[in-house]
Design a protein around this motif. Sequence first.
Motif, mmCIF file in Angstrom:
data_model
loop_
_atom_site.group_PDB
_atom_site.id
_atom_site.type_symbol
_atom_site.label_atom_id
_atom_site.label_comp_id
_atom_site.label_asym_id
_atom_site.label_seq_id
_atom_site.Cartn_x
_atom_site.Cartn_y
_atom_site.Cartn_z
ATOM 1 N N SER A 188 33.254 34.677 41.716
ATOM 2 C CA SER A 188 34.595 35.248 41.625
ATOM 3 C C SER A 188 35.169 34.860 40.259
ATOM 4 C CB SER A 188 35.473 34.685 42.736
ATOM 5 O OG SER A 188 36.829 34.905 42.440
ATOM 6 N N ARG A 248 38.104 34.397 39.441
ATOM 7 C CA ARG A 248 39.157 33.383 39.601
ATOM 8 C C ARG A 248 38.578 31.965 39.579
ATOM 9 N NH1 ARG A 248 43.526 36.024 39.247
ATOM 10 N NH2 ARG A 248 43.908 37.911 40.412
ATOM 11 N N HIS A 275 29.087 43.616 37.331
ATOM 12 C CA HIS A 275 29.820 42.376 37.543
ATOM 13 C C HIS A 275 29.321 41.290 36.586
ATOM 14 C CE1 HIS A 275 32.071 39.375 39.761
ATOM 15 N NE2 HIS A 275 30.993 38.619 39.758
#
Length: 191
Positions: free
Chosen positions: A41, A43, A108
């Motif tokens: 992720s 984050r 990604h």
Amino acid sequence: MAAPRTLLFLSLLFAVLQGRGQRLPSPHSPLEKVVTEGNLSLRELVGRWFLVGTASRCSYLAENSHRLEATAMTVTVPDGQSLAISTFRKLDGQCWEIRQHYVPAGAHGRFSVRGEHRVVVGEADPRSYAIIYYQDSQGLSVKLYGRSSQLSDAIVDKFEQRARAVGLSEDVTHYFPTYGGCHTAQPATSQ
């Protein structure tokens, strides 16, 4: 007849892009072979990181490796998709903040910076380290970042293996000092 038309189209496209100062990515770029962290992720990358090592054929780095200064960066995710990077480094005795915005570029973990630099988060344990690949007109480099300025030998070995896998040997690998530099610089509060 379709093949000559395709070649003509591609050569015209290439000429137009070169005329605009843009480059087409090399079809044989080692960056294309780098596997990204699919379950990471963005984050998890938020926060303070220290540049521990760089593998690069950059002539400036080779000529000035004795002058390397400790370098820190702060990562934020302003929109959930891109990375805002604020790097603190010393230049001529003063700490400078360099801001960059990494925008998503395909799969990604792949980003571009100002359309000319490509960045791939190759491997990361967000609690301790990240191995990030950069490609620009000067070539490919691999950087090792840590949540602290000192990492275990096992992580450093992993970084060196990843660098060798893309053709960067130990003679073009440089490690940054863990003292001095801009470690205490604080990121700007606004983006």
